[in-house]
Design an enzyme around this catalytic site. Structure first.
Site, PDB file in Angstrom:
ATOM      1  N   HIS A 163       1.913   0.795 -13.176  1.00  0.00           N
ATOM      2  CA  HIS A 163       2.751  -0.366 -13.478  1.00  0.00           C
ATOM      3  C   HIS A 163       4.219   0.057 -13.362  1.00  0.00           C
ATOM      4  O   HIS A 163       4.589   1.127 -13.848  1.00  0.00           O
ATOM      5  CB  HIS A 163       2.442  -0.878 -14.891  1.00  0.00           C
ATOM      6  CG  HIS A 163       3.186  -2.130 -15.218  1.00  0.00           C
ATOM      7  ND1 HIS A 163       2.825  -3.356 -14.708  1.00  0.00           N
ATOM      8  CD2 HIS A 163       4.288  -2.349 -15.968  1.00  0.00           C
ATOM      9  CE1 HIS A 163       3.679  -4.276 -15.140  1.00  0.00           C
ATOM     10  NE2 HIS A 163       4.579  -3.688 -15.902  1.00  0.00           N
TER      11      HIS A 163
ATOM     12  N   ASN B 250      -4.384   2.395 -13.626  1.00  0.00           N
ATOM     13  CA  ASN B 250      -3.481   1.389 -13.054  1.00  0.00           C
ATOM     14  C   ASN B 250      -2.068   1.957 -13.078  1.00  0.00           C
ATOM     15  O   ASN B 250      -1.702   2.690 -13.993  1.00  0.00           O
ATOM     16  CB  ASN B 250      -3.523   0.116 -13.904  1.00  0.00           C
ATOM     17  CG  ASN B 250      -2.581  -0.967 -13.380  1.00  0.00           C
ATOM     18  OD1 ASN B 250      -2.512  -1.214 -12.169  1.00  0.00           O
ATOM     19  ND2 ASN B 250      -1.853  -1.610 -14.277  1.00  0.00           N
TER      20      ASN B 250
ATOM     21  N   LYS C 217      -5.165  -8.592  -9.433  1.00  0.00           N
ATOM     22  CA  LYS C 217      -6.220  -9.361 -10.099  1.00  0.00           C
ATOM     23  C   LYS C 217      -6.671  -8.592 -11.333  1.00  0.00           C
ATOM     24  O   LYS C 217      -6.695  -7.364 -11.319  1.00  0.00           O
ATOM     25  CB  LYS C 217      -7.424  -9.534  -9.158  1.00  0.00           C
ATOM     26  CG  LYS C 217      -7.103 -10.361  -7.946  1.00  0.00           C
ATOM     27  CD  LYS C 217      -7.140 -11.824  -8.281  1.00  0.00           C
ATOM     28  CE  LYS C 217      -6.585 -12.663  -7.150  1.00  0.00           C
ATOM     29  NZ  LYS C 217      -6.366 -14.050  -7.530  1.00  0.00           N
TER      30      LYS C 217
ATOM     31  N   GLU D 299       6.888   6.191  -8.949  1.00  0.00           N
ATOM     32  CA  GLU D 299       5.462   5.824  -8.865  1.00  0.00           C
ATOM     33  C   GLU D 299       4.724   6.743  -7.899  1.00  0.00           C
ATOM     34  O   GLU D 299       3.599   7.163  -8.159  1.00  0.00           O
ATOM     35  CB  GLU D 299       5.298   4.382  -8.366  1.00  0.00           C
ATOM     36  CG  GLU D 299       5.754   3.326  -9.334  1.00  0.00           C
ATOM     37  CD  GLU D 299       5.430   1.925  -8.824  1.00  0.00           C
ATOM     38  OE1 GLU D 299       4.312   1.688  -8.356  1.00  0.00           O
ATOM     39  OE2 GLU D 299       6.316   1.060  -8.892  1.00  0.00           O
TER      40      GLU D 299
ATOM     41  N   GLY E  77       0.783  -1.243   0.000  1.00  0.00           N
ATOM     42  CA  GLY E  77       0.000   0.000   0.000  1.00  0.00           C
ATOM     43  C   GLY E  77       0.807   1.281   0.000  1.00  0.00           C
ATOM     44  O   GLY E  77       0.287   2.348   0.350  1.00  0.00           O
ATOM     45  N   SER E  78       2.072   1.212  -0.456  1.00  0.00           N
ATOM     46  CA  SER E  78       2.869   2.445  -0.425  1.00  0.00           C
ATOM     47  C   SER E  78       2.315   3.489  -1.407  1.00  0.00           C
ATOM     48  O   SER E  78       2.445   4.688  -1.172  1.00  0.00           O
ATOM     49  CB  SER E  78       4.353   2.158  -0.711  1.00  0.00           C
ATOM     50  OG  SER E  78       4.548   1.820  -2.060  1.00  0.00           O
ATOM     51  N   ASN E  79       1.694   3.042  -2.494  1.00  0.00           N
ATOM     52  CA  ASN E  79       1.102   4.023  -3.421  1.00  0.00           C
ATOM     53  C   ASN E  79      -0.121   4.701  -2.802  1.00  0.00           C
ATOM     54  O   ASN E  79      -0.338   5.894  -3.023  1.00  0.00           O
ATOM     55  CB  ASN E  79       0.754   3.363  -4.758  1.00  0.00           C
ATOM     56  CG  ASN E  79       1.960   3.302  -5.683  1.00  0.00           C
ATOM     57  OD1 ASN E  79       2.409   4.331  -6.196  1.00  0.00           O
ATOM     58  ND2 ASN E  79       2.521   2.115  -5.867  1.00  0.00           N
TER      59      ASN E  79
HETATM   60  C1  GAR Z   1       3.817  -1.191  -7.276  1.00  0.00           C
HETATM   61  O1  GAR Z   1       5.165  -1.233  -7.620  1.00  0.00           O
HETATM   62  C2  GAR Z   1       2.956  -1.256  -8.515  1.00  0.00           C
HETATM   63  O2  GAR Z   1       3.493  -0.580  -9.611  1.00  0.00           O
HETATM   64  C3  GAR Z   1       2.919  -2.743  -8.767  1.00  0.00           C
HETATM   65  O3  GAR Z   1       2.732  -3.298  -7.488  1.00  0.00           O
HETATM   66  C4  GAR Z   1       3.400  -2.460  -6.545  1.00  0.00           C
HETATM   67  C5  GAR Z   1       2.453  -2.172  -5.398  1.00  0.00           C
HETATM   68  O4  GAR Z   1       3.126  -1.510  -4.367  1.00  0.00           O
HETATM   69  N1  GAR Z   1       1.876  -3.103  -9.691  1.00  0.00           N
HETATM   70  C6  GAR Z   1       2.000  -4.031 -10.637  1.00  0.00           C
HETATM   71  O5  GAR Z   1       3.015  -4.704 -10.767  1.00  0.00           O
HETATM   72  C7  GAR Z   1       0.786  -4.188 -11.528  1.00  0.00           C
HETATM   73  N2  GAR Z   1       1.087  -4.986 -12.692  1.00  0.00           N
HETATM   74  P1  GAR Z   1       2.343  -0.838  -3.174  1.00  0.00           P
HETATM   75  O6  GAR Z   1       1.360  -1.895  -2.627  1.00  0.00           O
HETATM   76  O7  GAR Z   1       3.410  -0.501  -2.183  1.00  0.00           O
HETATM   77  O8  GAR Z   1       1.615   0.370  -3.706  1.00  0.00           O
END
Ligand code: GAR
Length: 209
Positions: A109, A107, A91, A179, A11-13
């Protein structure tokens, strides 16, 4: 603008979005709900700490795909969701959800799509693939979600260099920093109504201020 955030992991984003809100860099946005397919996900914990309605909704709790999608759709609509943000949601979103929120699902990525995306390419696997391919740069992409995995019109993209001797872990750290800037910026563009999608080319245009 009511934004629902879906995620599967740490959940850092989401944290970066909340910090942008606190700092006033993100305005006219409210995180109305957080949904995870994983009951132990950090993203649910962050939501709780910030008094954001949070929900664990997963396939295992549902008798069918239809029931799962009914639950997701009713939760999104219950909180007046106007934009859905996938922040590490592992998912694939069902066609019904994409149709209901057409051009309103973002999304993030951790690579420069269309390279290094698709089924199985998530988290550290992405950075491993980038290094294996000998790329000189990587980065992050925010895109609108369509029916294909990691696919759809690109909203924002930013690059980072891949250094000699870069490891997947060191690259992940650099990309994650990008990100955390890019996702709040893209949400802000939505909140300002500056994103339009060309019906014929399916390309995103960002209206200047
Ligand atoms: C992030 O790096 C995001 O870009 C990636 O999962 C991570 C989630 O981090 N997403 C994918 O790879 C989607 N294909 P977070 O839970 O710390 O936000």
């Amino acid at each position: 603008m009511n934004v629902a955030v879906l995620g599967s992991g740490r959940g850092s984003n989401l944290q970066a979005i909340l910090e942008s809100l606190q700092q006033g860099a993100l305005t006219d946005v409210r995180i109305c709900a957080v949904i995870s397919n994983n009951s132990g996900a950090g993203i649910l914990e962050i939501a709780k700490q910030n008094s954001i309605p949070s929900f664990h909704i997963s396939q295992k709790q549902c008798a069918s795909d239809d029931q799962l999608n009914d639950r997701l759709l009713s939760t999104l609509s219950q909180f007046g969701t106007e934009l859905v943000v996938l922040a590490g949601y592992m998912k694939r979103l069902d066609r019904r959800i994409i149709e209901r929120y057409r051009d309103r699902v973002l999304n993030i990525h951790p690579a420069l799509l269309p390279r290094h995306g698709g089924e199985g390419l998530y988290g550290m696997h992405v950075h491993e693939a980038v290094i294996r391919a000998g790329e000189k740069e990587s980065g992050a992409t925010v895109h609108l979600v369509d029916e294909e995995y990691d696919h759809g019109p690109i909203v924002l993209q930013r690059t980072v260099p891949v250094a000699d001797g870069e490891t997947p872990e060191s690259l992940a750290t650099k990309v994650l920093e990008i990100e955390h800037q890019l996702l709040p910026e893209a949400i802000q563009l939505f909140a300002e109504g500056r994103i339009t999608v060309n019906e014929k080319t399916h390309q995103v245009a960002i209206q200047p201020l």
